[in-house]
Design a protein around this motif. Structure first.
Motif, mmCIF file in Angstrom:
data_model
loop_
_atom_site.group_PDB
_atom_site.id
_atom_site.type_symbol
_atom_site.label_atom_id
_atom_site.label_comp_id
_atom_site.label_asym_id
_atom_site.label_seq_id
_atom_site.Cartn_x
_atom_site.Cartn_y
_atom_site.Cartn_z
ATOM 1 N N ILE A 1 0.851 -1.192 0.000
ATOM 2 C CA ILE A 1 0.000 0.000 0.000
ATOM 3 C C ILE A 1 0.884 1.238 0.000
ATOM 4 N N LEU A 2 0.681 2.108 -0.980
ATOM 5 C CA LEU A 2 1.383 3.387 -1.019
ATOM 6 C C LEU A 2 0.495 4.439 -0.375
ATOM 7 N N GLY A 3 0.945 4.960 0.774
ATOM 8 C CA GLY A 3 0.156 5.943 1.503
ATOM 9 C C GLY A 3 -0.341 5.379 2.825
ATOM 10 N N ALA A 4 -0.143 6.140 3.900
ATOM 11 C CA ALA A 4 -0.537 5.671 5.232
ATOM 12 C C ALA A 4 -1.438 6.686 5.926
ATOM 13 N N GLY A 5 -2.321 7.298 5.125
ATOM 14 C CA GLY A 5 -3.377 8.117 5.705
ATOM 15 C C GLY A 5 -4.530 7.219 6.119
ATOM 16 N N ILE A 6 -5.696 7.807 6.337
ATOM 17 C CA ILE A 6 -6.830 7.028 6.822
ATOM 18 C C ILE A 6 -7.229 5.958 5.805
ATOM 19 N N ILE A 7 -7.157 6.233 4.513
ATOM 20 C CA ILE A 7 -7.544 5.242 3.509
ATOM 21 C C ILE A 7 -6.564 4.070 3.509
ATOM 22 N N GLY A 8 -5.270 4.356 3.444
ATOM 23 C CA GLY A 8 -4.267 3.299 3.430
ATOM 24 C C GLY A 8 -4.277 2.474 4.696
ATOM 25 N N CYS A 9 -4.411 3.138 5.840
ATOM 26 C CA CYS A 9 -4.358 2.414 7.123
ATOM 27 C C CYS A 9 -5.629 1.609 7.389
ATOM 28 N N VAL B 1 2.365 -4.433 3.596
ATOM 29 C CA VAL B 1 3.425 -3.456 3.856
ATOM 30 C C VAL B 1 2.930 -2.102 3.372
ATOM 31 N N LEU B 2 3.027 -1.093 4.225
ATOM 32 C CA LEU B 2 2.677 0.277 3.835
ATOM 33 C C LEU B 2 3.949 1.088 3.631
ATOM 34 N N VAL B 3 4.024 1.773 2.525
ATOM 35 C CA VAL B 3 5.157 2.645 2.211
ATOM 36 C C VAL B 3 4.623 4.064 2.107
ATOM 37 N N ALA B 4 5.191 4.986 2.868
ATOM 38 C CA ALA B 4 4.639 6.337 2.879
ATOM 39 C C ALA B 4 5.664 7.342 3.375
ATOM 40 N N GLU B 5 5.500 8.567 2.906
ATOM 41 C CA GLU B 5 6.335 9.663 3.384
ATOM 42 C C GLU B 5 5.926 10.074 4.792
ATOM 43 N N TYR B 6 4.617 9.998 5.081
ATOM 44 C CA TYR B 6 4.098 10.363 6.400
ATOM 45 C C TYR B 6 3.394 9.158 7.016
ATOM 46 N N LEU B 7 3.598 8.977 8.309
ATOM 47 C CA LEU B 7 3.057 7.815 9.014
ATOM 48 C C LEU B 7 2.179 8.260 10.189
ATOM 49 N N PRO B 8 1.316 7.359 10.697
ATOM 50 C CA PRO B 8 0.450 7.713 11.827
ATOM 51 C C PRO B 8 1.233 8.348 12.974
ATOM 52 N N GLY B 9 0.718 9.477 13.445
ATOM 53 C CA GLY B 9 1.393 10.234 14.498
ATOM 54 C C GLY B 9 2.100 11.466 13.967
ATOM 55 N N ASP B 10 2.358 11.529 12.646
ATOM 56 C CA ASP B 10 3.029 12.689 12.049
ATOM 57 C C ASP B 10 2.129 13.920 12.084
ATOM 58 N N GLN B 11 2.761 15.092 12.016
ATOM 59 C CA GLN B 11 2.034 16.352 12.155
ATOM 60 C C GLN B 11 2.148 17.273 10.939
ATOM 61 N N SER B 12 2.679 16.789 9.827
ATOM 62 C CA SER B 12 2.807 17.638 8.639
ATOM 63 C C SER B 12 1.436 18.079 8.130
ATOM 64 N N ILE B 13 1.336 19.322 7.622
ATOM 65 C CA ILE B 13 0.058 19.776 7.061
ATOM 66 C C ILE B 13 -0.312 18.955 5.829
ATOM 67 N N TRP B 14 0.686 18.282 5.207
ATOM 68 C CA TRP B 14 0.412 17.457 4.025
ATOM 69 C C TRP B 14 -0.141 16.087 4.404
ATOM 70 N N TYR B 15 -0.129 15.775 5.693
ATOM 71 C CA TYR B 15 -0.700 14.513 6.173
ATOM 72 C C TYR B 15 -2.114 14.830 6.658
ATOM 73 N N GLY C 1 0.781 -7.665 12.402
ATOM 74 C CA GLY C 1 1.878 -8.123 11.557
ATOM 75 C C GLY C 1 2.153 -7.250 10.347
ATOM 76 N N GLY C 2 1.424 -6.155 10.211
ATOM 77 C CA GLY C 2 1.693 -5.211 9.115
ATOM 78 C C GLY C 2 2.982 -4.458 9.360
ATOM 79 N N GLN C 3 3.577 -3.961 8.287
ATOM 80 C CA GLN C 3 4.853 -3.247 8.399
ATOM 81 C C GLN C 3 4.757 -1.882 7.724
ATOM 82 N N PHE C 4 5.405 -0.900 8.332
ATOM 83 C CA PHE C 4 5.485 0.448 7.780
ATOM 84 C C PHE C 4 6.911 0.715 7.304
ATOM 85 N N ILE C 5 7.029 1.329 6.147
ATOM 86 C CA ILE C 5 8.328 1.809 5.675
ATOM 87 C C ILE C 5 8.171 3.286 5.358
#
Length: 355
Positions: free
Chosen positions: A22-30, A44-58, A168-172
């Motif tokens: 999954i590319l993207g770890a926002g609400i849809i991806g997660c 496996v989720l691959v994303a620039e921003y992950l749960p807990g991040d505070q960027s305005i782009w997340y 068992g999911g993984q974040f990158i």
């Protein structure tokens, strides 16, 4: 992670054991990752921003995140929202740590409801009733009262991240420039889900020119009077969304397609407070104390013509797309996840029957 980066052919790995990427770890991806994992798939989720991040782009960290029946949508999309409601209601009842709460809601309409209005929500929502004249402010045409669901993103996204990891999911954490780059990272995988939100505008092999960033800005007002939602439909579109677990309400809304500034625009903030006061004077005073106020800025992943949800075969891979939800990510989230799980199962079925 070693075996996931094995560069050998994935042909010897049984299809159901190859990780879904999954590319993207926002609400849809997660949300999708959680449902896939619960159905026995590896993820496996691959994303620039992950749960807990505070960027305005997340955007998923900043959303108002109320379940509200959208007007002007197809019956199929209504059902996606209904499925989301089913999932969120179970969380509110059985997983209080998820940040999902049941709240009372009042919705006022400036004009009589159109044929394809949000009134279809009565088929899903509990305790729905039409308000009688005198039960709503005289400047409105009509109103409804019902129970709905609100999700607190500051609680729900970290909660989802934890649940995914436990299953068992993984974040990158990685920014990728194309889906092809993702394919090279995971040559053994057969199914890739593009839930990259606004990223689909710039991915080299997607470049969806319907996607555009849309700035949202809200006010968070700290108050213990935070169990009722107010929604105004019409020219002066306004909402007061309760956050019971954070002891406050979110005041909005505004959409700005021409601004990506992270700075708070105080003129907008003052206008949102004034509108919220007119809508819900029993919750929002005319001049709340500055100590009780904080401000939220987020960039919504919008898409002209509505969100994209589809499946396409590309050689020996299946690429699913689910992005462009603008301010509706939470209202559609688990219904979209459910649809994506079915698409993955369909691809699995084809593989088992045809290979």
């Amino acid at each position: 992670m070693g075996q996931l980066h094995d560069s050998s052919s994935g042909s010897n790995v049984p299809f159901p054991q190859r990780p879904v990427i999954i590319l993207g770890a926002g609400i849809i991806g997660c949300a999708t990752a959680r449902l896939l994992l619960q159905n026995g798939f590896r993820v496996v989720l691959v994303a620039e921003y992950l749960p807990g991040d505070q960027s305005i782009w997340y955007a998923s960290a900043w959303a108002g995140a109320a379940w509200h029946a959208a007007g002007g949508i197809s019956p199929e999309y209504r059902y996606i929202q209904a499925v989301t409601h089913r999932h969120l209601l179970r969380m509110a009842q059985e997983e209080p740590e998820s940040g999902v709460c049941i709240v009372d809601s009042y919705e006022y309409l400036e004009q009589p409801p159109s044929e394809n209005s949000s009134a279809w929500g009565k088929t899903v929502l509990s305790k729905w009733r039409d308000l009688q004249p005198g039960e709503y402010p005289s400047e409105f045409s009509c109103g409804w009262r019902y129970e709905t669901l609100v999700t607190d993103p500051t609680i729900h996204m970290p909660y989802l991240g934890k649940k995914i990891t436990e299953l068992g999911g993984q974040f990158i954490r990685k920014r990728v420039e194309s889906l092809e780059e993702l394919h090279h990272m995971f040559p053994e995988s057969s199914i890739f889900i593009n839930a990259s939100g606004i990223g689909s505008q710039t991915l080299k092999d997607v470049r969806d020119d319907r996607c555009f960033p849309e700035r949202g800005q809200n006010v968070f007002y700290k108050t213990d009077n935070c169990r009722t939602m107010y929604f105004r439909n019409g020219q002066e579109y306004t909402y007061v969304i309760p956050r019971p677990m954070s002891h406050g309400v979110v005041l909005g809304g505004v959409k700005q397609a021409d601004s990506l500034s992270p700075e708070v625009d105080m003129e907008i903030a003052r206008d949102e407070i004034a509108r919220a006061h007119r809508l819900a004077p029993d919750i929002v005073p005319e001049s709340p104390s500055e100590e009780a106020l904080s401000y939220i800025v987020g960039i919504r992943p919008s898409r002209r013509g509505g969100f994209r949800l589809d499946s396409e075969r590309q050689g020996n891979r299946v690429v699913l797309s689910a992005y462009g939800f603008a301010g509706g990510g939470y209202a559609f989230s688990y219904g979209i996840a459910d649809a994506l799980v079915r698409m993955v199962e369909s691809a699995e079925k084809d593989q088992v029957l045809l290979e």
